[in-house]
Design an enzyme around this catalytic site. Structure first.
Site, short mmCIF file in Angstrom:
data_model
loop_
_atom_site.label_atom_id
_atom_site.label_comp_id
_atom_site.label_asym_id
_atom_site.label_seq_id
_atom_site.Cartn_x
_atom_site.Cartn_y
_atom_site.Cartn_z
N VAL A 178 -5.90 0.71 5.50
CA VAL A 178 -4.58 1.02 5.88
C VAL A 178 -4.04 2.16 5.43
O VAL A 178 -4.50 2.59 4.13
CB VAL A 178 -3.55 -0.10 5.74
CG1 VAL A 178 -4.21 -1.46 6.78
CG2 VAL A 178 -3.63 -0.53 4.41
N CYS A 194 0.94 -1.09 -0.03
CA CYS A 194 0.01 -0.02 0.06
C CYS A 194 0.84 1.28 -0.03
O CYS A 194 1.53 1.47 0.74
CB CYS A 194 -0.85 0.07 1.28
SG CYS A 194 -1.71 1.53 1.70
N SER A 222 -3.09 8.59 5.84
CA SER A 222 -1.58 8.82 5.72
C SER A 222 -1.23 10.62 5.93
O SER A 222 -0.14 10.77 6.87
CB SER A 222 -0.95 8.47 4.49
OG SER A 222 -1.55 9.20 3.29
N LYS A 243 -10.50 -8.76 5.76
CA LYS A 243 -10.11 -7.95 6.94
C LYS A 243 -10.58 -8.45 8.16
O LYS A 243 -11.80 -8.83 8.34
CB LYS A 243 -10.65 -6.47 6.80
CG LYS A 243 -10.25 -5.74 5.80
CD LYS A 243 -11.02 -4.45 5.65
CE LYS A 243 -10.66 -3.90 4.19
NZ LYS A 243 -11.53 -2.51 3.96
N1 LIG Z 1 -6.70 8.41 2.04
C1 LIG Z 1 -6.28 7.15 2.72
C2 LIG Z 1 -6.12 6.09 1.81
C3 LIG Z 1 -5.79 4.87 2.15
C4 LIG Z 1 -6.07 3.80 1.35
O1 LIG Z 1 -7.04 3.77 0.27
N2 LIG Z 1 -5.55 2.44 1.52
C5 LIG Z 1 -6.12 1.33 0.89
C6 LIG Z 1 -4.82 0.35 0.53
S1 LIG Z 1 -3.53 1.26 -0.32
C7 LIG Z 1 -6.93 0.52 1.52
O2 LIG Z 1 -6.98 0.35 2.80
N3 LIG Z 1 -7.86 -0.29 0.83
C8 LIG Z 1 -9.13 -1.10 1.33
C9 LIG Z 1 -10.17 -0.60 1.35
O3 LIG Z 1 -10.56 0.54 0.79
O4 LIG Z 1 -11.23 -1.33 1.89
C10 LIG Z 1 -4.92 7.63 3.08
O5 LIG Z 1 -4.16 8.49 2.86
O6 LIG Z 1 -4.63 6.86 4.27
#
Ligand SMILES: N[C@@H](CCC(=O)N[C@@H](CS)C(=O)NCC(=O)O)C(=O)O
Length: 240
Positions: free
Chosen positions: A68, A28, A82, A55
């Site tokens: 995450v 990720c 993040s 999950k």
């Molecule tokens: N805006 C969030 C985006 C985080 C994100 O989209 N993470 C993805 C993995 S790269 C995730 O957890 N995807 C699983 C889901 O959406 O259920 C950040 O900056 O942390």
């Protein structure tokens, strides 16, 4: 980064006293931002990887959307997203400082603009953008011009100066993954390098840094992950 990706039915690993924790997924880019940041700040932490296709139930108590990264500080403070985690860490663990007083507001402005590039990349990686790769790259490079000009104006190798700062760190994961695009699209990536000399040099210098090398994500593995995610079946995050 040895921890296996925990799935539905797994137990939540006990926290270690005096140590922060990062909930992550190996490939990720948003979580990689925080791994890079924690490495630069030399903050001890343990990592718990989450299988994003299955999950663990308990994870929703930490991140209501089950995404995450999520960061749990030593005092139990939970921070998600993040950008928010990055700014929290910068405030709570100020050394080394990753923003300079004179450029902080511009860095934040550029990070907001970089969000456009992230969203274009996310859309094409996840198959929501059906345009040919050349069109996508041409749109991305139109946004990159401002980043090229910024490095030229600053006259430094990194946006942060002689050392990478917050902007360098938070931009990096997507730059690293650019090489995965031709593998995902199965077509060559035509990027007009000569128009971006400062960014090309920046990328070469970033790649050499030990904290970048130690947290690198291979384009081949990333492309494989995307193929599996698009396939809609189960994904064995530990064996990509
Ligand atoms: N805006 C969030 C985006 C985080 C994100 O989209 N993470 C993805 C993995 S790269 C995730 O957890 N995807 C699983 C889901 O959406 O259920 C950040 O900056 O942390």
């Amino acid at each position: 980064m040895s921890s296996l990706h925990l799935t539905t039915g797994s137990e939540k690993p006990a926290t270690i006293d005096g140590q922060a924790r990062l909930y992550s997924m190996k490939f990720c880019p948003f979580a990689q931002r925080i791994r890079l940041l924690l490495a630069v700040k030399k903050i001890p932490y343990d990592i718990v990887n989450i299988n994003l296709k299955k999950k663990p139930e308990w994870y929703f108590k930490i991140h209501s959307e089950g995404k995450v990264p999520a960061f749990v500080d030593v005092d139990g403070t939970v921070v998600v997203d993040s950008m928010i985690i990055a700014n929290y860490i910068e405030e709570k663990y100020p050394k080394p400082a990753l923003y300079h007083e004179t450029t902080k507001s511009r860095d934040l402005e550029l990070l907001t603009k970089y969000g456009m590039i992230i969203s274009i990349l996310s859309n094409c990686i996840h198959g929501n953008d059906k345009r040919p790769l050349d069109e996508v790259i041409s749109e991305i490079t139109s946004y990159m011009v401002e980043f090229e000009d910024e490095l030229a104006t600053r006259g430094t190798t990194f946006y942060g100066g002689n050392e990478p700062g917050m902007l360098d760190i938070l931009m990096w994961p997507w730059i690293e993954r650019a090489k995965a695009l031709p593998l995902i699209y199965k077509t060559p990536l035509n990027f007009e390098k000569e128009k971006f000399p400062h960014i090309v040099n920046w990328k070469d210098e970033m790649k050499k840094l030990p904290f970048i090398e130690n947290n690198a994500c291979s384009p081949e593995k990333f492309a494989k992950l995307i193929e599996l995610m698009r396939g809609g079946g189960e994904v064995d995050f530990d064996n990509i």
